[in-house]
Design a protein around this motif. Sequence first.
Motif, PDB file in Angstrom:
ATOM      1  N   PRO A 286      17.579 -27.591  31.111  1.00 53.26           N
ATOM      2  CA  PRO A 286      18.603 -26.549  30.939  1.00 53.26           C
ATOM      3  C   PRO A 286      18.245 -25.248  31.644  1.00 53.26           C
ATOM      4  O   PRO A 286      19.134 -24.507  32.079  1.00 53.26           O
ATOM      5  CB  PRO A 286      18.700 -26.359  29.425  1.00 53.26           C
ATOM      6  CG  PRO A 286      17.473 -26.975  28.866  1.00 53.26           C
ATOM      7  CD  PRO A 286      17.090 -28.063  29.797  1.00 53.26           C
ATOM      8  N   ALA A 287      16.946 -24.964  31.777  1.00 54.38           N
ATOM      9  CA  ALA A 287      16.545 -23.759  32.518  1.00 54.38           C
ATOM     10  C   ALA A 287      16.989 -23.867  33.970  1.00 54.38           C
ATOM     11  O   ALA A 287      17.459 -22.888  34.569  1.00 54.38           O
ATOM     12  CB  ALA A 287      15.031 -23.569  32.441  1.00 54.38           C
ATOM     13  N   GLY A 288      16.866 -25.071  34.542  1.00 53.20           N
ATOM     14  CA  GLY A 288      17.315 -25.290  35.911  1.00 53.20           C
ATOM     15  C   GLY A 288      18.824 -25.248  36.034  1.00 53.20           C
ATOM     16  O   GLY A 288      19.374 -24.681  36.986  1.00 53.20           O
ATOM     17  N   ILE A 289      19.515 -25.854  35.064  1.00 49.70           N
ATOM     18  CA  ILE A 289      20.985 -25.845  35.072  1.00 49.70           C
ATOM     19  C   ILE A 289      21.497 -24.408  34.996  1.00 49.70           C
ATOM     20  O   ILE A 289      22.436 -24.023  35.691  1.00 49.70           O
ATOM     21  CB  ILE A 289      21.534 -26.680  33.896  1.00 49.70           C
ATOM     22  CG1 ILE A 289      21.223 -28.164  34.106  1.00 49.70           C
ATOM     23  CG2 ILE A 289      23.045 -26.475  33.748  1.00 49.70           C
ATOM     24  CD1 ILE A 289      21.568 -29.042  32.929  1.00 49.70           C
ATOM     25  N   ASP A 290      20.859 -23.605  34.143  1.00 51.03           N
ATOM     26  CA  ASP A 290      21.282 -22.225  33.945  1.00 51.03           C
ATOM     27  C   ASP A 290      20.926 -21.337  35.140  1.00 51.03           C
ATOM     28  O   ASP A 290      21.462 -20.236  35.283  1.00 51.03           O
ATOM     29  CB  ASP A 290      20.626 -21.673  32.677  1.00 51.03           C
ATOM     30  CG  ASP A 290      21.085 -20.269  32.338  1.00 51.03           C
ATOM     31  OD1 ASP A 290      22.303 -20.072  32.183  1.00 51.03           O
ATOM     32  OD2 ASP A 290      20.236 -19.367  32.251  1.00 51.03           O
ATOM     33  N   GLY A 291      20.030 -21.833  36.001  1.00 54.24           N
ATOM     34  CA  GLY A 291      19.596 -21.010  37.124  1.00 54.24           C
ATOM     35  C   GLY A 291      18.683 -19.874  36.695  1.00 54.24           C
ATOM     36  O   GLY A 291      18.687 -18.795  37.291  1.00 54.24           O
ATOM     37  N   MET A 292      17.899 -20.119  35.648  1.00 49.22           N
ATOM     38  CA  MET A 292      16.950 -19.113  35.174  1.00 49.22           C
ATOM     39  C   MET A 292      16.053 -18.680  36.329  1.00 49.22           C
ATOM     40  O   MET A 292      15.630 -19.510  37.145  1.00 49.22           O
ATOM     41  CB  MET A 292      16.107 -19.716  34.038  1.00 49.22           C
ATOM     42  CG  MET A 292      15.127 -18.752  33.403  1.00 49.22           C
ATOM     43  SD  MET A 292      14.218 -19.573  32.037  1.00 49.22           S
ATOM     44  CE  MET A 292      13.221 -18.203  31.455  1.00 49.22           C
ATOM     45  N   ASN A 293      15.770 -17.387  36.423  1.00 48.80           N
ATOM     46  CA  ASN A 293      14.897 -16.876  37.477  1.00 48.80           C
ATOM     47  C   ASN A 293      13.623 -17.713  37.564  1.00 48.80           C
ATOM     48  O   ASN A 293      12.935 -17.903  36.552  1.00 48.80           O
ATOM     49  CB  ASN A 293      14.557 -15.411  37.189  1.00 48.80           C
ATOM     50  CG  ASN A 293      13.623 -14.826  38.227  1.00 48.80           C
ATOM     51  OD1 ASN A 293      12.411 -14.965  38.134  1.00 48.80           O
ATOM     52  ND2 ASN A 293      14.203 -14.155  39.214  1.00 48.80           N
ATOM     53  N   PHE A 294      13.315 -18.204  38.763  1.00 45.45           N
ATOM     54  CA  PHE A 294      12.234 -19.172  38.914  1.00 45.45           C
ATOM     55  C   PHE A 294      10.878 -18.576  38.543  1.00 45.45           C
ATOM     56  O   PHE A 294      10.055 -19.239  37.897  1.00 45.45           O
ATOM     57  CB  PHE A 294      12.204 -19.701  40.349  1.00 45.45           C
ATOM     58  CG  PHE A 294      11.202 -20.791  40.569  1.00 45.45           C
ATOM     59  CD1 PHE A 294      11.381 -22.046  40.002  1.00 45.45           C
ATOM     60  CD2 PHE A 294      10.068 -20.562  41.338  1.00 45.45           C
ATOM     61  CE1 PHE A 294      10.449 -23.056  40.196  1.00 45.45           C
ATOM     62  CE2 PHE A 294       9.137 -21.566  41.536  1.00 45.45           C
ATOM     63  CZ  PHE A 294       9.329 -22.815  40.972  1.00 45.45           C
ATOM     64  N   LEU A 295      10.629 -17.325  38.922  1.00 47.68           N
ATOM     65  CA  LEU A 295       9.352 -16.700  38.592  1.00 47.68           C
ATOM     66  C   LEU A 295       9.224 -16.486  37.087  1.00 47.68           C
ATOM     67  O   LEU A 295       8.152 -16.696  36.510  1.00 47.68           O
ATOM     68  CB  LEU A 295       9.214 -15.367  39.333  1.00 47.68           C
ATOM     69  CG  LEU A 295       9.057 -15.467  40.857  1.00 47.68           C
ATOM     70  CD1 LEU A 295       8.967 -14.068  41.469  1.00 47.68           C
ATOM     71  CD2 LEU A 295       7.820 -16.279  41.224  1.00 47.68           C
ATOM     72  N   LYS A 296      10.325 -16.082  36.453  1.00 45.81           N
ATOM     73  CA  LYS A 296      10.311 -15.913  34.998  1.00 45.81           C
ATOM     74  C   LYS A 296      10.080 -17.263  34.320  1.00 45.81           C
ATOM     75  O   LYS A 296       9.294 -17.362  33.370  1.00 45.81           O
ATOM     76  CB  LYS A 296      11.636 -15.308  34.523  1.00 45.81           C
ATOM     77  CG  LYS A 296      11.699 -15.069  33.021  1.00 45.81           C
ATOM     78  CD  LYS A 296      13.088 -14.673  32.560  1.00 45.81           C
ATOM     79  CE  LYS A 296      13.446 -13.278  33.040  1.00 45.81           C
ATOM     80  NZ  LYS A 296      14.747 -12.834  32.437  1.00 45.81           N
ATOM     81  N   PHE A 297      10.774 -18.290  34.811  1.00 44.93           N
ATOM     82  CA  PHE A 297      10.589 -19.634  34.261  1.00 44.93           C
ATOM     83  C   PHE A 297       9.133 -20.077  34.382  1.00 44.93           C
ATOM     84  O   PHE A 297       8.548 -20.603  33.438  1.00 44.93           O
ATOM     85  CB  PHE A 297      11.504 -20.621  34.985  1.00 44.93           C
ATOM     86  CG  PHE A 297      11.214 -22.061  34.671  1.00 44.93           C
ATOM     87  CD1 PHE A 297      11.620 -22.612  33.464  1.00 44.93           C
ATOM     88  CD2 PHE A 297      10.505 -22.848  35.567  1.00 44.93           C
ATOM     89  CE1 PHE A 297      11.329 -23.938  33.160  1.00 44.93           C
ATOM     90  CE2 PHE A 297      10.215 -24.178  35.266  1.00 44.93           C
ATOM     91  CZ  PHE A 297      10.632 -24.721  34.062  1.00 44.93           C
ATOM     92  N   THR A 298       8.553 -19.850  35.553  1.00 40.61           N
ATOM     93  CA  THR A 298       7.169 -20.251  35.781  1.00 40.61           C
ATOM     94  C   THR A 298       6.213 -19.504  34.856  1.00 40.61           C
ATOM     95  O   THR A 298       5.294 -20.106  34.281  1.00 40.61           O
ATOM     96  CB  THR A 298       6.777 -19.988  37.249  1.00 40.61           C
ATOM     97  OG1 THR A 298       7.628 -20.764  38.112  1.00 40.61           O
ATOM     98  CG2 THR A 298       5.328 -20.379  37.505  1.00 40.61           C
ATOM     99  N   ALA A 299       6.434 -18.197  34.688  1.00 39.02           N
ATOM    100  CA  ALA A 299       5.554 -17.396  33.848  1.00 39.02           C
ATOM    101  C   ALA A 299       5.597 -17.852  32.390  1.00 39.02           C
ATOM    102  O   ALA A 299       4.546 -18.039  31.747  1.00 39.02           O
ATOM    103  CB  ALA A 299       5.944 -15.915  33.949  1.00 39.02           C
TER     104      ALA A 299
END
Length: 208
Positions: A130-143
């Motif tokens: 869902p993080a990918g579907i939502d387009g969550m900021n990649f750096l924030k997702f990684t952190a």
Amino acid sequence: MLDSIVEWVVSLMELLGAPGVGIAILLENLFPPIPSEVVLPLAGFTVTAGDLSFWSTFLWATAGSVLGAWLLYWVGQAIGADRLRKIADWMWLVEPGDVDKALGWFDKYGSASVFFGRLIPGVRSLISIPAGIDGMNFLKFTAWTAGGSALWNALLIGLGVWLGARYDVVAQYIDQYSTVVYIILALAVVAVIVYLVRRSVKRRAEHD
């Protein structure tokens, strides 16, 4: 099944050392039948034998967690919100607007969901989609993924170091924890289905 997984992980660690733990955790993210609650305490036990260092094991395990999460994040991006809306429009009870509501919720609570999701068996891997579907900021997702994964990995490796040859006790307790989590998730799914059915019946009555 579990014995064969343990044997495979042991052979991987003997062959590659700490990077073998990272590979096992990467695969655990993609194939949940490989349980981190077995792999990481076993790695911790191996640390006590002097065959691995705690920090290299921890760093490789966390790197494997993050890489696996990245792959599932990209799966979510490939699905995309538009495709998910089309699927919702086709499905019974679900509407495209439900997708927007879910994504709105994820926009608000996504960071915490990713972090705490990494601490919940069965959710650890799936939360990346869902993080990918939502387009969550990649750096924030990684952190947030790295933070949650680091906490989980340090805890389980540390327990393996502490328990030594009794490292398998960790899996027994986490199985009990997982059972409670699965029951809660099942109840949540039932509650959502009941809500969707009642909404559908109400709208049909209003239409009639």
